[in-house]
Design a protein around this motif. Structure first.
Motif, PDB file in Angstrom:
ATOM      1  N   TRP A 107      22.250   2.402  11.498  1.00 23.64           N
ATOM      2  CA  TRP A 107      23.160   3.522  11.235  1.00 23.64           C
ATOM      3  C   TRP A 107      24.593   3.078  11.402  1.00 23.64           C
ATOM      4  CZ3 TRP A 107      20.330   7.364   9.369  1.00 23.64           C
ATOM      5  CH2 TRP A 107      18.979   7.456   9.766  1.00 23.64           C
ATOM      6  N   LYS A 108      25.420   3.607  10.524  1.00 26.06           N
ATOM      7  CA  LYS A 108      26.816   3.185  10.554  1.00 26.06           C
ATOM      8  C   LYS A 108      27.751   4.332  10.917  1.00 26.06           C
ATOM      9  CE  LYS A 108      30.578   1.977   7.472  1.00 26.06           C
ATOM     10  NZ  LYS A 108      31.367   1.117   8.332  1.00 26.06           N
ATOM     11  N   PHE A 109      28.643   4.056  11.866  1.00 28.47           N
ATOM     12  CA  PHE A 109      29.730   4.995  12.183  1.00 28.47           C
ATOM     13  C   PHE A 109      31.035   4.245  11.931  1.00 28.47           C
ATOM     14  CE2 PHE A 109      26.054   6.931  13.857  1.00 28.47           C
ATOM     15  CZ  PHE A 109      26.287   8.287  13.808  1.00 28.47           C
ATOM     16  N   ALA A 110      32.144   4.622  12.576  1.00 28.10           N
ATOM     17  CA  ALA A 110      33.428   3.972  12.281  1.00 28.10           C
ATOM     18  C   ALA A 110      33.362   2.500  12.677  1.00 28.10           C
ATOM     19  CB  ALA A 110      34.549   4.672  13.023  1.00 28.10           C
ATOM     20  N   SER A 111      33.383   1.633  11.673  1.00 27.39           N
ATOM     21  CA  SER A 111      33.171   0.202  11.929  1.00 27.39           C
ATOM     22  C   SER A 111      33.468  -0.589  10.670  1.00 27.39           C
ATOM     23  CB  SER A 111      31.724  -0.039  12.347  1.00 27.39           C
ATOM     24  OG  SER A 111      30.857   0.428  11.327  1.00 27.39           O
ATOM     25  N   CYS A 112      33.412  -1.885  10.787  1.00 26.52           N
ATOM     26  CA  CYS A 112      33.696  -2.748   9.637  1.00 26.52           C
ATOM     27  C   CYS A 112      32.438  -3.263   8.971  1.00 26.52           C
ATOM     28  CB  CYS A 112      34.591  -3.914  10.061  1.00 26.52           C
ATOM     29  SG  CYS A 112      33.697  -5.196  10.958  1.00 26.52           S
ATOM     30  N   ASP A 113      31.267  -2.905   9.478  1.00 26.07           N
ATOM     31  CA  ASP A 113      29.965  -3.351   8.964  1.00 26.07           C
ATOM     32  C   ASP A 113      29.595  -4.763   9.418  1.00 26.07           C
ATOM     33  OD1 ASP A 113      30.215  -0.941   7.647  1.00 26.07           O
ATOM     34  OD2 ASP A 113      29.124  -1.649   5.887  1.00 26.07           O
ATOM     35  N   GLY A 114      30.487  -5.416  10.126  1.00 28.29           N
ATOM     36  CA  GLY A 114      30.236  -6.804  10.529  1.00 28.29           C
ATOM     37  C   GLY A 114      28.987  -6.947  11.374  1.00 28.29           C
ATOM     38  N   CYS A 115      28.718  -5.948  12.233  1.00 26.35           N
ATOM     39  CA  CYS A 115      27.559  -6.069  13.123  1.00 26.35           C
ATOM     40  C   CYS A 115      26.252  -5.925  12.363  1.00 26.35           C
ATOM     41  CB  CYS A 115      27.658  -5.065  14.257  1.00 26.35           C
ATOM     42  SG  CYS A 115      28.956  -5.505  15.424  1.00 26.35           S
ATOM     43  N   GLN A 116      26.196  -4.956  11.417  1.00 24.41           N
ATOM     44  CA  GLN A 116      24.928  -4.851  10.676  1.00 24.41           C
ATOM     45  C   GLN A 116      24.763  -6.037   9.736  1.00 24.41           C
ATOM     46  OE1 GLN A 116      24.414  -1.770   7.772  1.00 24.41           O
ATOM     47  NE2 GLN A 116      26.295  -0.703   8.356  1.00 24.41           N
ATOM     48  N   LEU A 117      25.886  -6.628   9.351  1.00 17.23           N
ATOM     49  CA  LEU A 117      25.769  -7.839   8.537  1.00 17.23           C
ATOM     50  C   LEU A 117      25.154  -8.988   9.340  1.00 17.23           C
ATOM     51  CD1 LEU A 117      29.045  -7.813   6.426  1.00 17.23           C
ATOM     52  CD2 LEU A 117      26.706  -7.647   5.574  1.00 17.23           C
ATOM     53  N   SER A 118      25.302  -8.931  10.679  1.00 20.96           N
ATOM     54  CA  SER A 118      24.679  -9.956  11.522  1.00 20.96           C
ATOM     55  C   SER A 118      23.177  -9.999  11.296  1.00 20.96           C
ATOM     56  CB  SER A 118      24.939  -9.691  13.004  1.00 20.96           C
ATOM     57  OG  SER A 118      26.310  -9.661  13.248  1.00 20.96           O
ATOM     58  N   LEU A 119      22.613  -8.827  10.959  1.00 17.64           N
ATOM     59  CA  LEU A 119      21.169  -8.769  10.704  1.00 17.64           C
ATOM     60  C   LEU A 119      20.840  -9.549   9.424  1.00 17.64           C
ATOM     61  CD1 LEU A 119      18.508  -7.598  11.756  1.00 17.64           C
ATOM     62  CD2 LEU A 119      18.977  -5.515  10.507  1.00 17.64           C
ATOM     63  N   LEU A 120      21.695  -9.389   8.403  1.00 17.38           N
ATOM     64  CA  LEU A 120      21.479 -10.156   7.170  1.00 17.38           C
ATOM     65  C   LEU A 120      21.753 -11.631   7.404  1.00 17.38           C
ATOM     66  CD1 LEU A 120      23.042  -7.939   4.352  1.00 17.38           C
ATOM     67  CD2 LEU A 120      20.632  -8.315   4.859  1.00 17.38           C
ATOM     68  N   ASP A 121      22.641 -11.873   8.365  1.00 17.68           N
ATOM     69  CA  ASP A 121      23.033 -13.235   8.720  1.00 17.68           C
ATOM     70  C   ASP A 121      21.892 -14.017   9.363  1.00 17.68           C
ATOM     71  OD1 ASP A 121      25.328 -14.527   8.219  1.00 17.68           O
ATOM     72  OD2 ASP A 121      26.235 -14.186  10.187  1.00 17.68           O
ATOM     73  N   CYS A 122      20.851 -13.299   9.739  1.00 19.00           N
ATOM     74  CA  CYS A 122      19.768 -13.963  10.464  1.00 19.00           C
ATOM     75  C   CYS A 122      19.052 -15.005   9.612  1.00 19.00           C
ATOM     76  CB  CYS A 122      18.761 -12.941  10.997  1.00 19.00           C
ATOM     77  SG  CYS A 122      19.456 -11.968  12.329  1.00 19.00           S
ATOM     78  N   GLU A 123      19.218 -14.906   8.295  1.00 19.57           N
ATOM     79  CA  GLU A 123      18.707 -15.892   7.340  1.00 19.57           C
ATOM     80  C   GLU A 123      17.317 -16.419   7.674  1.00 19.57           C
ATOM     81  OE1 GLU A 123      21.932 -18.649   7.209  1.00 19.57           O
ATOM     82  OE2 GLU A 123      23.186 -17.301   6.036  1.00 19.57           O
ATOM     83  N   ASP A 124      17.254 -17.465   8.503  1.00 20.94           N
ATOM     84  CA  ASP A 124      15.967 -18.110   8.795  1.00 20.94           C
ATOM     85  C   ASP A 124      14.952 -17.129   9.375  1.00 20.94           C
ATOM     86  OD1 ASP A 124      17.126 -20.383   7.953  1.00 20.94           O
ATOM     87  OD2 ASP A 124      17.426 -21.261   9.939  1.00 20.94           O
ATOM     88  N   GLU A 125      15.461 -16.219  10.201  1.00 16.12           N
ATOM     89  CA  GLU A 125      14.548 -15.308  10.885  1.00 16.12           C
ATOM     90  C   GLU A 125      14.337 -14.011  10.107  1.00 16.12           C
ATOM     91  OE1 GLU A 125      17.350 -16.509  12.177  1.00 16.12           O
ATOM     92  OE2 GLU A 125      16.814 -17.797  13.862  1.00 16.12           O
ATOM     93  N   LEU A 126      15.125 -13.803   9.042  1.00 20.13           N
ATOM     94  CA  LEU A 126      15.111 -12.514   8.344  1.00 20.13           C
ATOM     95  C   LEU A 126      13.729 -12.173   7.795  1.00 20.13           C
ATOM     96  CD1 LEU A 126      17.022 -10.226   7.743  1.00 20.13           C
ATOM     97  CD2 LEU A 126      17.556 -11.277   5.552  1.00 20.13           C
ATOM     98  N   LEU A 127      13.055 -13.171   7.247  1.00 25.00           N
ATOM     99  CA  LEU A 127      11.723 -12.918   6.691  1.00 25.00           C
ATOM    100  C   LEU A 127      10.749 -12.511   7.787  1.00 25.00           C
ATOM    101  CD1 LEU A 127      11.268 -15.648   3.940  1.00 25.00           C
ATOM    102  CD2 LEU A 127      11.476 -13.176   3.630  1.00 25.00           C
ATOM    103  N   ALA A 128      10.888 -13.177   8.925  1.00 23.95           N
ATOM    104  CA  ALA A 128      10.014 -12.831  10.054  1.00 23.95           C
ATOM    105  C   ALA A 128      10.317 -11.416  10.537  1.00 23.95           C
ATOM    106  CB  ALA A 128      10.198 -13.829  11.184  1.00 23.95           C
ATOM    107  N   VAL A 129      11.604 -11.045  10.546  1.00 23.42           N
ATOM    108  CA  VAL A 129      11.992  -9.684  10.944  1.00 23.42           C
ATOM    109  C   VAL A 129      11.381  -8.696   9.957  1.00 23.42           C
ATOM    110  CG1 VAL A 129      13.924  -8.068  11.214  1.00 23.42           C
ATOM    111  CG2 VAL A 129      14.146 -10.410  12.073  1.00 23.42           C
ATOM    112  N   ALA A 130      11.574  -8.976   8.649  1.00 20.27           N
ATOM    113  CA  ALA A 130      11.069  -8.075   7.610  1.00 20.27           C
ATOM    114  C   ALA A 130       9.545  -8.000   7.650  1.00 20.27           C
ATOM    115  CB  ALA A 130      11.550  -8.545   6.239  1.00 20.27           C
ATOM    116  N   GLY A 131       8.910  -9.086   8.084  1.00 22.24           N
ATOM    117  CA  GLY A 131       7.452  -9.093   8.167  1.00 22.24           C
ATOM    118  C   GLY A 131       6.931  -8.295   9.343  1.00 22.24           C
TER     119      GLY A 131
END
Lengths: 260, 389
Positions: free
Chosen positions: A11-35
């Protein structure tokens, strides 16, 4: 029977989106997260929103509008666990600098028709409005800490999120103290660990992106910085950045504002 | 722990200043990973040494409470500096280490223990205080009921080449702690660097067979009695130069009977509880154990990580931390170091290297705090007549 995957919402409130982008930044682990989890709401990744309730809600951003002050309650009601992510959500963020001045004045300087702006005087942390289960510090958060939280949640264990100083992280990675060896003003001794002490490793003082550490002593550090030649105006700026509204930093900056 | 080390009084040889590269080469040829002093990021630290050009020749440092500055020397000394920013601790007792790994299997799980570290490590330029700290760690980590196997395997493959101090820094007080400025035991080789007019040489004392075999290929000349005495004469002034001193007489009892002294409030106000003192301390050994899992829960790892009694979680037991205030944590640290260490391990936990003074961001000084407690001693025994020493 196949185990149902837990539902994760961002969920997003007043912010720059940088923190939720950290989730996309997970790259190597992203598939495991999505799984391992169902991503039910993640505005930076997809427009699709699955209905609640949600098992784990990650909340980014601070509360700055009357609308958001209501919206956060709805999200809390539909979330089993709520984890706030980043300096905005945990301490009001950089936009909390408005708390030290008159927001109407700011609005009139920036917007041609400020009367259309509906905003609150103060930018506040999520925990000021609803109960929060866990706060992840940082501007932005550390993706490793984010994975640690998700991993701990999935494995029903306590996440390892030390609240000691950045100094400990410097020493663990073998960085020479920039304050002692170079005379560089550094907020590491009063700052919550989590980033891995990035800035001192590049010969910069800590900017305190992660805010105050446990049992913080800002007063003693400020005294030392002053004796090293840091003027009060600089001390005000140092304590008023990403975590300006964090209680201990707000108090310390206010003391030096009076001195200036 | 070196099985064959002597306790001083060993054989002495002369190594020419120009021949130091030969010694370095001989150590590397013997299959050691060589660690020694090197300049990194504005400080002298222990790091990998590939050749003598990595050593901080003609460099020194000025240390004071809360400050460290690197400086140039006017001579060509190889070891003309004080303590390095860190001790040998990061090498012999790494900041993080895997204790064990667990892998989920169809039924249950399997566990693999730690892999023993058999890297042969040689340390060149070890200050007597740091050597003393290694001996303390041997007692704490390798002796007794709870021996750390990985520490033992590392120590069994260690070569220690001490360099005696002929100068002392402003935060040094090893003389008070009887840990220096001359290495008396536990070394494989101990060198004293002597620069005199155009002469530049080392008096090398053999401390063990391991040490002897490293220098055996260098065909060194034996030192004369006069040269050995000369080395001792060079070391003596360092003891008098120490910038700090700590009165250890009855220190254990003074601290123990002042646990409730209001003076602790004073240091509590200044202390940042940042933990720097404990992590630069060559003898502080406290660590915590963390379990981490991967996202799928297929793999888990148990990690030992340096901890500090200045961290809130360090004393977390059921219901919370028992040492909530920085004052309580500082008191815990200094009383353990200077008082309860005696009860626990039979020695002081302090070797007087002065790192906790230099690397405290606000310059809190263990010698000054111990002195202040003595000054504020509420139950001071009546002053006895001083006897002439």
């Amino acid at each position: 029977m196949k185990k149902k995957k837990p539902k994760l919402a961002v969920w997003k409130f007043a912010s720059c989106d940088g923190c939720q982008l950290s989730l996309l930044d997970c790259e190597d682990e992203l598939l495991a997260v999505a799984g391992a989890i169902d991503i039910a709401n993640f505005p930076e990744a997809s427009r699709a929103i699955a209905r609640g309730p949600y098992d784990l809600s990650l909340v980014e951003g601070s509360i700055t509008t009357p609308h958001d002050a209501e919206r956060i309650h709805k999200i809390r009601r539909s979330s089993k666990y709520m984890v706030t992510i980043g300096a905005c959500a945990t301490a009001g963020g950089i936009q909390a600098l408005r708390n030290f001045t008159d927001v109407k004045e700011y609005a009139s300087l920036i917007y041609a028709n400020p009367e259309y702006i509906s905003t609150l005087q103060n930018s506040t942390a999520i925990a000021d409005h609803v109960p929060v289960d866990l706060e992840l510090r940082g501007c932005p958060i550390s993706k490793y800490q984010l994975i640690e939280v998700v991993s701990a949640y999935l494995n029903h264990r306590k996440p390892n999120l030390p609240s000691f100083s950045v100094c400990i992280e410097c020493k663990l990675r073998g960085t020479t103290c920039v304050m002692v060896a170079h005379g560089t003003p550094c907020l590491g001794p009063v700052t919550h660990a989590g980033c891995g002490a990035i800035c001192p490793a590049y010969n910069r003082g800590c900017y305190s992106c992660f805010g105050p550490k446990e049992t913080v002593n800002t007063e003693a550090l400020a005294e030392q910085l002053k004796s090293m030649g840091t003027p009060p105006a600089d001390l005000v700026r140092m304590f008023r950045s990403f975590n300006a509204e964090a209680l201990e930093f707000r108090q310390e900056s206010t003391i030096h504002e009076r001195e200036d | 722990m070196p099985d064959d080390s002597t306790h001083g009084g060993g054989e002495h040889f002369i190594l020419d200043g120009k021949a130091l590269p030969d010694l370095v080469q001989s150590i590397i040829n013997a299959g050691y990973w060589l660690i020694g002093p090197a300049v990194r990021d504005g400080a002298i630290i222990y790091d990998e040494i590939k050749s003598c050009s990595d050593l901080p020749r003609s460099m020194t440092d000025t240390q004071e409470a809360g400050t460290y500055r690197l400086q140039q020397r006017s001579d060509q000394a190889w070891f003309g500096f004080n303590t390095c920013a860190q001790s040998l601790k990061p090498f012999l007792y790494p900041p993080t280490a895997t204790v064990c790994r667990a892998t989920r299997e169809k039924q249950g799980y399997s566990i693999t223990g730690p892999t023993s570290d058999t890297t042969k490590m040689a340390f060149l330029g070890v200050r007597p205080c740091d050597l003393g700290a290694v001996l303390i760690h041997d007692r704490v980590l390798a002796d007794g009921e709870y021996a750390d196997e990985s520490y033992i395997s590392r120590r069994e493959n260690t070569l220690l080449i001490a360099v005696n101090c002929t100068e002392a820094g402003n935060t040094c007080f090893c003389a008070s702690m009887e840990a220096g400025p001359k290495a008396s035991q536990g070394f494989d080789l101990a060198m004293t660097e002597i620069i005199e007019n155009d002469d530049h040489y080392f008096v090398v004392e053999i401390g063990s067979q391991k040490g002897r075999s490293v220098v055996s290929t260098l065909s060194l000349a034996s030192a004369t009695k006069e040269q050995v005495l000369q080395a001792d004469r060079r070391i003596r002034p360092a003891a008098e130069q120490m910038g700090r001193s700590l009165d250890t007489s009855g220190i254990r009892d003074v601290l123990v009977r002042n646990i409730d002294n209001v003076y602790w409030d004073s240091v509590g106000r200044r202390c940042l509880s940042c933990g720097n003192c404990t992590l630069v301390c060559p003898t502080c050994f406290c660590s915590t154990v963390q379990d981490v899992t991967d996202l799928t829960g297929a793999e888990a790892e148990r990690i030992r990580r340096w901890d500090s009694c200045f961290n809130l979680e360090f004393s977390h037991i059921h219901g919370g931390s028992v040492r909530h205030s920085p004052k309580a944590r500082y008191r815990q640290w200094i009383t353990h170091k200077l008082a309860f260490w005696h009860d626990q391990f039979g020695t002081s936990g302090c070797v007087g290297c002065g790192r906790c003074i230099t690397w405290c961001p606000v310059g809190i000084d263990i010698t000054a705090e111990a002195h202040a407690i003595r000054e504020h001693d509420l139950q001071a025994a009546p002053v006895k007549e001083k006897t002439e020493v």
